[in-house]
Design a protein around this motif. Sequence first.
Motif, short mmCIF file in Angstrom:
data_model
loop_
_atom_site.label_atom_id
_atom_site.label_comp_id
_atom_site.label_asym_id
_atom_site.label_seq_id
_atom_site.Cartn_x
_atom_site.Cartn_y
_atom_site.Cartn_z
N ARG A 95 0.82 -1.21 0.00
CA ARG A 95 0.00 0.00 0.00
C ARG A 95 0.85 1.26 0.00
O ARG A 95 0.39 2.32 -0.37
CB ARG A 95 -0.92 -0.02 1.22
CG ARG A 95 -2.02 -1.08 1.13
CD ARG A 95 -2.90 -1.05 2.36
NE ARG A 95 -2.19 -1.51 3.54
CZ ARG A 95 -2.06 -2.79 3.89
NH1 ARG A 95 -2.61 -3.71 3.12
NH2 ARG A 95 -1.41 -3.14 4.97
N ASP A 96 2.11 1.15 0.40
CA ASP A 96 2.98 2.32 0.47
C ASP A 96 3.78 2.54 -0.80
O ASP A 96 4.39 3.59 -0.98
CB ASP A 96 3.95 2.19 1.66
CG ASP A 96 3.21 2.07 2.98
OD1 ASP A 96 2.13 2.68 3.09
OD2 ASP A 96 3.72 1.39 3.89
N HIS A 97 3.80 1.56 -1.70
CA HIS A 97 4.59 1.67 -2.93
C HIS A 97 3.71 1.24 -4.10
O HIS A 97 3.81 0.12 -4.61
CB HIS A 97 5.84 0.79 -2.87
CG HIS A 97 6.82 1.20 -1.81
ND1 HIS A 97 6.60 0.99 -0.47
CD2 HIS A 97 8.02 1.83 -1.91
CE1 HIS A 97 7.63 1.45 0.22
NE2 HIS A 97 8.50 1.96 -0.63
N GLY A 98 2.86 2.16 -4.53
CA GLY A 98 1.91 1.80 -5.57
C GLY A 98 2.54 1.44 -6.89
O GLY A 98 1.97 0.69 -7.67
N ASP A 99 3.74 1.96 -7.18
CA ASP A 99 4.38 1.70 -8.46
C ASP A 99 5.22 0.42 -8.46
O ASP A 99 5.71 0.00 -9.50
CB ASP A 99 5.29 2.89 -8.84
CG ASP A 99 4.48 4.16 -9.06
OD1 ASP A 99 3.31 4.05 -9.42
OD2 ASP A 99 5.05 5.25 -8.85
N TYR A 100 5.42 -0.16 -7.30
CA TYR A 100 6.28 -1.34 -7.19
C TYR A 100 5.42 -2.59 -7.30
O TYR A 100 4.49 -2.79 -6.53
CB TYR A 100 7.03 -1.30 -5.86
CG TYR A 100 8.28 -2.13 -5.82
CD1 TYR A 100 9.46 -1.64 -6.37
CD2 TYR A 100 8.30 -3.39 -5.23
CE1 TYR A 100 10.64 -2.38 -6.32
CE2 TYR A 100 9.47 -4.14 -5.19
CZ TYR A 100 10.63 -3.62 -5.73
OH TYR A 100 11.77 -4.37 -5.69
N ASP A 101 5.72 -3.43 -8.28
CA ASP A 101 4.86 -4.58 -8.58
C ASP A 101 5.17 -5.73 -7.62
O ASP A 101 5.81 -6.71 -7.98
CB ASP A 101 5.07 -5.02 -10.02
CG ASP A 101 3.97 -5.96 -10.49
OD1 ASP A 101 3.12 -6.34 -9.66
OD2 ASP A 101 3.97 -6.31 -11.67
N PHE A 102 4.67 -5.61 -6.37
CA PHE A 102 4.96 -6.63 -5.37
C PHE A 102 4.33 -7.97 -5.73
O PHE A 102 4.91 -9.02 -5.44
CB PHE A 102 4.46 -6.17 -3.99
CG PHE A 102 5.40 -5.23 -3.30
CD1 PHE A 102 6.42 -5.70 -2.48
CD2 PHE A 102 5.29 -3.87 -3.49
CE1 PHE A 102 7.30 -4.84 -1.86
CE2 PHE A 102 6.16 -2.99 -2.86
CZ PHE A 102 7.17 -3.48 -2.04
#
Length: 342
Positions: A147-154
């Motif tokens: 939720r804190d890194h919207g651009d990171y494709d976890f």
Amino acid sequence: MLETVNEELELGHTGMISVKRFFYDSYSKSVNRSIFDGLQVDMVSFAMELLNSNSSDEQLIGVRILERFTANSKFFQDTFQRIGITLSVMERLVEMLNWKDPQEEIRMSAGKIIVKLVGKKQNALRVAGIPGAMESISSLLQTELIRDHGDYDFWAFNQLGLLILKKLARDHDNCGKIGNTRGVTGTQLRTEISELVFTISYIRDILKYGENHPRLQKLGIDILTSLALEDDATERIGGTGGVLKELFNIFFVETQNDVRIAAGEALGMLAFESKRNCHRILKLNVIHKLSNALESPLIRVNVARILRNLCIYSGTGYFEELRTIITAAPTVSYLIYSKLLD
């Protein structure tokens, strides 16, 4: 010439950078050392050298080349063979799994290579034997920062981690992969995976937050089922807070049929010959839901297995909790018996 090489090697839109660097490197070795040094350089050895560079740009070039070569039907066999016999390269690829920003592409490419690499038994054993390998692989399963890194494709990294763990822990065929028998090899790998408590907690979080990613949920469940082949792992899974609860949530309400069935199989395995897990399940107050679920054709067989294991392995002191199961005993017995006949 450079464009022709890039096209023939199928290195993609970023390949020109790699090809230019390769020819520059070969030319430099020919001039500064000898013509033979320059001629002995090939694209795979060039990429392997760059992996151990201290420059992130060079590391990226190296891992890009290896990823493209391992995805190419013309080159993948030779590439994997060379990676598999070069321990330093495997160690570097495993290390890269644990890298965070700004090396997202490096981390992703390394993960894709290792997913394919561990498909063979010998390579899987080598990867598993690298110090810190399980920790690096498990780092791909982290979900708390989504939720804190919207651009990171976890979720993409979660999938890579789950695929690697599944290939290390699951039932494999005879094509040189790890078996799930109780012999040395399979047990050792499953033990190493399950001993990392945070690995199981990461899988729990994927089950909890992955309702929009049913394929990842199923991968996580399949891993738990494979790990449950070992008694110690069964206890660790059951003792990791929330795992049983999330499995039941999926089992009762998940709309994807294959995920529901997988969750039921995992719960049946976790309750088998485990008094503690049976007690944990009884404390979740799911008996009435399980009894009602006997009416569902999709999951009724797995429901029956869970109820049967609860009756057999819960021990004394849970009569009230098991009273509902007793009334459903004929149905449970029939389902189990008919399934055995099938």
